[in-house]
Write a protein that holds these residues in place. Structure first.
Motif, short mmCIF file in Angstrom:
data_model
loop_
_atom_site.label_atom_id
_atom_site.label_comp_id
_atom_site.label_asym_id
_atom_site.label_seq_id
_atom_site.Cartn_x
_atom_site.Cartn_y
_atom_site.Cartn_z
N TYR A 72 0.84 -1.20 0.00
CA TYR A 72 0.00 0.00 0.00
C TYR A 72 0.88 1.25 0.00
O TYR A 72 1.96 1.26 0.61
CB TYR A 72 -0.92 0.02 1.23
N VAL A 81 -5.73 1.30 8.66
CA VAL A 81 -6.96 0.92 7.96
C VAL A 81 -6.68 1.07 6.47
O VAL A 81 -6.19 2.12 6.02
CB VAL A 81 -8.15 1.81 8.39
N VAL A 82 -6.96 0.00 5.72
CA VAL A 82 -6.67 0.03 4.28
C VAL A 82 -7.90 -0.38 3.47
O VAL A 82 -8.74 -1.15 3.94
CB VAL A 82 -5.49 -0.93 3.93
N PRO A 83 -8.03 0.15 2.23
CA PRO A 83 -9.11 -0.33 1.36
C PRO A 83 -8.79 -1.74 0.87
O PRO A 83 -7.67 -2.02 0.45
CB PRO A 83 -9.10 0.69 0.20
N ARG A 86 -14.33 -2.93 0.90
CA ARG A 86 -14.34 -2.61 2.33
C ARG A 86 -13.11 -1.84 2.76
O ARG A 86 -12.15 -1.73 2.02
CB ARG A 86 -14.37 -3.89 3.16
N LYS A 87 -13.19 -1.36 4.00
CA LYS A 87 -12.00 -0.82 4.65
C LYS A 87 -11.77 -1.67 5.89
O LYS A 87 -12.66 -1.83 6.71
CB LYS A 87 -12.19 0.65 5.02
N PHE A 123 -5.68 4.28 4.17
CA PHE A 123 -6.82 5.15 4.44
C PHE A 123 -6.70 5.87 5.79
O PHE A 123 -7.00 7.04 5.92
CB PHE A 123 -8.11 4.32 4.39
N HIS A 126 -20.27 2.70 3.31
CA HIS A 126 -19.03 3.09 3.99
C HIS A 126 -18.73 2.07 5.08
O HIS A 126 -19.63 1.57 5.74
CB HIS A 126 -19.17 4.48 4.64
N TYR A 127 -17.43 1.76 5.24
CA TYR A 127 -17.01 0.81 6.28
C TYR A 127 -16.22 1.56 7.34
O TYR A 127 -15.22 2.20 7.04
CB TYR A 127 -16.15 -0.31 5.68
#
Length: 799
Positions: free
Chosen positions: A20, A37-39, A43-44, A65, A164-165
């Protein structure tokens, strides 16, 4: 800059590093060991940063993210340990990393729906959801009406609603309100003469040197919340929120203790440990000390030596019931330097204790198995007390043994690891014989106190004489004698409940669990039958469900039944019962043991939690009611566990000035595991048991792998297990033994059928790769949720 991340999706497809992009504003901020937190697809989700690199082969890496931590939650060493653990136990890397952080830091993902179009454009059924708010939780939306799911799906596809997550943590820092005088309070108008209470509170606050918590102001200032609020409103006082720790030991005071003078034997034992500390040399010591030989004092003085070098210490104890007395000793010696980690703490308390460790506010951690992952960075010594205990082996994924983790960390920090026990596991003692471990024997009790006299009562003879009671004549006499002398007794029965099973005397029907292949246990206090495997519970029937007979009888004895019998035969005796039923509530272990320590009971009756670690000066009698309870279970370690349990519980008697006595009741008194307890002879027991292990080809002569397969359909279980066995026989060396497939000893639990196979090997370099291939092959079935294939590299449970 690119971050290499292990994402929090435990599956074989995602058990690898993902690259990432680190956003420019976080360059130099993100470090290995942090959570982000990553996409990931739509989802995230949470991920662990395990490395940083300059370049990537990914064409367009997605940016990170969000950042969850200000400082790494996993040290460089714990990242390496997680990688090693996933290899050793065949678990996913993310499962190993999740193991190392407190439950409060384990995140959950919340799915939210956001209105992306004008309200009138939505389907009429969806409009009420967004009438008053533009964002709504998915669970709330679908919870109102399950039929809305399809409408929501259509709206999402049409772009009218966005998904949105939100990644949320369970952990909340505890804060308290603090009060202090405002900087300009002297410049304010004087208080009215009638406001006497306010003037008194103001005078009290003027005498303080700094901020005080609201609770202290109310108590020490002898005031009310209304008075405080009045001074806040007028600007005389300022209010602030300050973070405080939840302290599980806040109301306990510990008496300070000083190091004791070591005996000659203790000094000889501690010398090589201190030498290993001074030379920063890793060595694994097996401290084989009989009960009451002073092992704890050796631990304390070795830790003190490490702390003086500016290092940290990890101490593991096996049971929560041991923790109160052990904590007392460690707190008494090291005070506020000690943190506590075990399963009886709340999520918040564990989180706060973990943060004390991470912030270097403590130097010693005492706890159960999970304390082995304490985030120390300068470990000087690791101690595992009662190293033979099976509770050091985790039975869920990752299936690790705390001893192996301790040795890995000891290697990393070049520090000593001490394995202490009066009855070491055969594997550890065999390694000490081969000088893989350094054996440190302590064969005598402190001050040359005698080991307790052990008498073995043949219960077959008692039956022949017409004694059908659960107490032999000899044990009952000994109990009456101790009551007369105002001394204390410990009674061990390794079964909880009232009776082991319930049977109809007319047709032989036994009440069994409808979800498991196991008999139900009768619990008198609730007048109910319970399954100790799945928790199923039902009322005790008045008549047999098979033939309608009223002749339903209880067979076998549990701790509840023994307590009731004691009340009949010794009505004057005060009894404390300790088993899983009486110790469910928080703090109950400590409360019961403290009451016994204060002399509020004459007899401590319990399951194996009373067998070890207890040190009370007035215990002079130990009685074992059914020494054979574990001897005939289908487990090659049954004799070893029986010897260990009997020797450990024997060691509770006569630890101080009063002499001790042990009465063991058995239906197989001539079994070698029981005979050798009489002479407290571990060495001879070890030699006899090793002969049996060699004959049966069991550890420590071979390594064992157990593969368990379970599924709701029995045909599927048999089919999968047969395929696994065929594959193993093809791939592994001819000398390796593959046994099975066979039904597990408990062939059904929670409506799932269970089969197993076993591998016995001495040297099999490709074994882990072969087992990984089995995991990969059945992954699709496993992911669909019905099939379970569990692989245990060094099993301790065979049920």
């Amino acid at each position: 800059m690119i971050a290499q991340i292990i994402v929090d999706v435990p599956s074989s497809q995602t058990d690898r590093v993902f690259d990432y992009l680190i956003p420019a504003e976080w360059e130099g901020v993100i470090e290995p060991g942090m959570r982000v937190v990553v996409p990931f697809g739509p989802r995230k989700i949470q991920g662990f940063v395990i490395g940083l690199v300059e370049t990537t082969t990914v064409e367009k890496p997605k940016p990170i993210f969000d950042l969850l931590d200000a400082t790494p939650v996993l040290t460089t060493e714990l990242l390496a340990l997680g990688s090693w653990l996933s290899e050793q136990t065949l678990c996913f890397k993310v499962s190993a990393y999740q193991l190392m952080i407190p439950a409060a830091l384990r995140t959950k993902v919340k799915k939210e729906l956001k209105l992306a179009d004008e309200l009138p454009q939505l389907a009429p059924a969806l409009r009420p959801l967004f009438q008053e708010q533009s964002v709504i939780a998915w669970t709330e939306a679908v919870g109102q009406n399950k039929a809305l799911a399809k409408e929501l799906q259509r709206a999402i596809k049409a772009g009218q609603i966005e998904v949105h997550y939100q990644v949320e943590e369970k952990g909340r820092k505890k804060t308290e309100r603090y009060l202090q005088l405002a900087a300009n309070y002297e410049e304010l108008e004087p208080l009215p003469k009638r406001a006497l209470k306010q003037a008194e509170l103001l005078a009290f606050m003027e005498r303080q040197s700094g901020p005080l918590s609201m609770a202290r102001v109310l108590a020490e200032g002898q005031t009310t919340r209304q008075t405080v609020k009045a001074l806040l409103d007028k600007g005389y006082l300022q209010e602030s929120e300050q973070e405080v720790y939840r302290d599980p030991l806040a109301h306990v005071e510990y008496e300070r203790t000083e190091p004791l003078q070591l005996t000659e034997k203790q000094s000889a034992v501690i010398r090589p440990i201190l030498s290993s500390l001074d030379e920063e040399r890793h060595e694994t010591f097996l401290l084989h000390g009989v009960t009451g030989s002073g092992k704890t004092e050796i631990y304390l003085q070795a830790i003190d030596h490490a702390l003086k070098q500016g290092k940290e210490a990890i101490v593991l104890v096996p049971e929560i019931s041991l923790t109160p007395q052990m904590v007392q000793r460690f707190k008494g010696r090291f005070g506020s330097k000690v943190a506590l980690l075990h399963s009886a703490l709340s999520v918040g308390e564990k989180y706060d204790e973990w943060r004390k460790i991470q912030r270097r506010e403590v130097q010693v951690v005492v706890g159960a198995r999970s304390a082995m992952f304490a985030p120390f960075t300068n470990v000087g010594i690791i101690i595992i007390d009662e190293e033979h205990e099976t509770s050091y082996k985790q039975e869920e994924n990752p299936r690790y043994h705390a001893r192996d983790v301790a040795i890995f960390r000891g290697h990393y920090y070049n520090c000593p690891v001490i394995l202490g026990s009066a009855t070491p596991s055969l594997e550890s003692y065999a390694r000490a014989q081969k000088q893989v471990y350094h054996l440190l024997p302590l064969t005598e009790r402190v001050h040359s106190r005698a080991m307790p006299e052990v008498e073995i009562v043949d219960m077959r003879e008692e039956l022949r004489r017409g004694n059908r009671s659960m107490f032999s004549v000899r044990l009952l006499e000994a109990l009456k004698d101790r009551l007369a002398k105002k001394e204390q007794c410990v009674l061990l029965l390794n079964r909880r409940g009232y009776s082991t099973f319930v049977m109809c005397r007319d047709c032989g029907y036994v009440a069994t669990c409808e979800h498991c292949d196991i008999s139900l246990t009768y619990h008198r206090s609730q007048h109910a039958l319970k399954c100790h495997y799945c928790g199923h519970e039902e009322r005790m029937p008045q008549t047999c469900v098979s033939c309608g007979s009223e002749h339903i009888r209880f067979f076998g004895s549990g701790t509840q039944k023994v307590e009731e019998e004691l009340a009949k035969v010794l009505p004057e005796a005060r009894v404390i019962r300790m088993d899983i039923d009486t110790t469910r509530r928080k703090g109950s272990h400590e409360r019961l043991l403290s009451a016994f320590g204060r002399g509020e009971a004459d007899i401590l009756l319990g399951t194996q939690m009373v067998a070890k670690g207890l040190d009370f000066p007035r215990i002079t009698l130990v009685g074992v009611l059914a020494a054979d309870a574990m001897l005939h279970i289908p487990d090659f370690r049954s004799a070893e566990r029986t010897f260990q349990l009997l020797e450990q519980v024997s060691g509770r008697a006569g630890r101080h000035d009063l002499e001790g006595e042990v009465v063991i009741q058995s239906y197989t008194p001539d079994h070698y595991s029981i005979e050798h307890v009489k002479a407290h002879d571990y060495e001879h027991f070890f030699q006899v048991e090793m002969v049996h292990r060699r004959q049966g080809l069991y550890p420590p002569y071979v390594f064992i792998v157990l593969i368990n397969v379970s599924h709701p359909e029995i045909t599927k279980v048999i089919d999968v297990t047969e395929k696994i066995v065929a594959f193993l026989k093809r791939e592994l060396a001819d000398e390796t033994i593959v046994l099975g497939p066979v039904a597990s000893p408990l062939a059904r639990i929670k409506d799932r059928y269970r089969y197993q196979c076993m591998i016995k090997y001495r040297n099999e370099p490709e074994l882990r790769q072969t087992l990984r291939e089995i995991q990969q092959h059945f992954m699709r079935d496993i992911n669909q949720g019905h099939l379970q294939v569990s692989i245990d590299m060094h099993p301790y449970l065979f049920a």
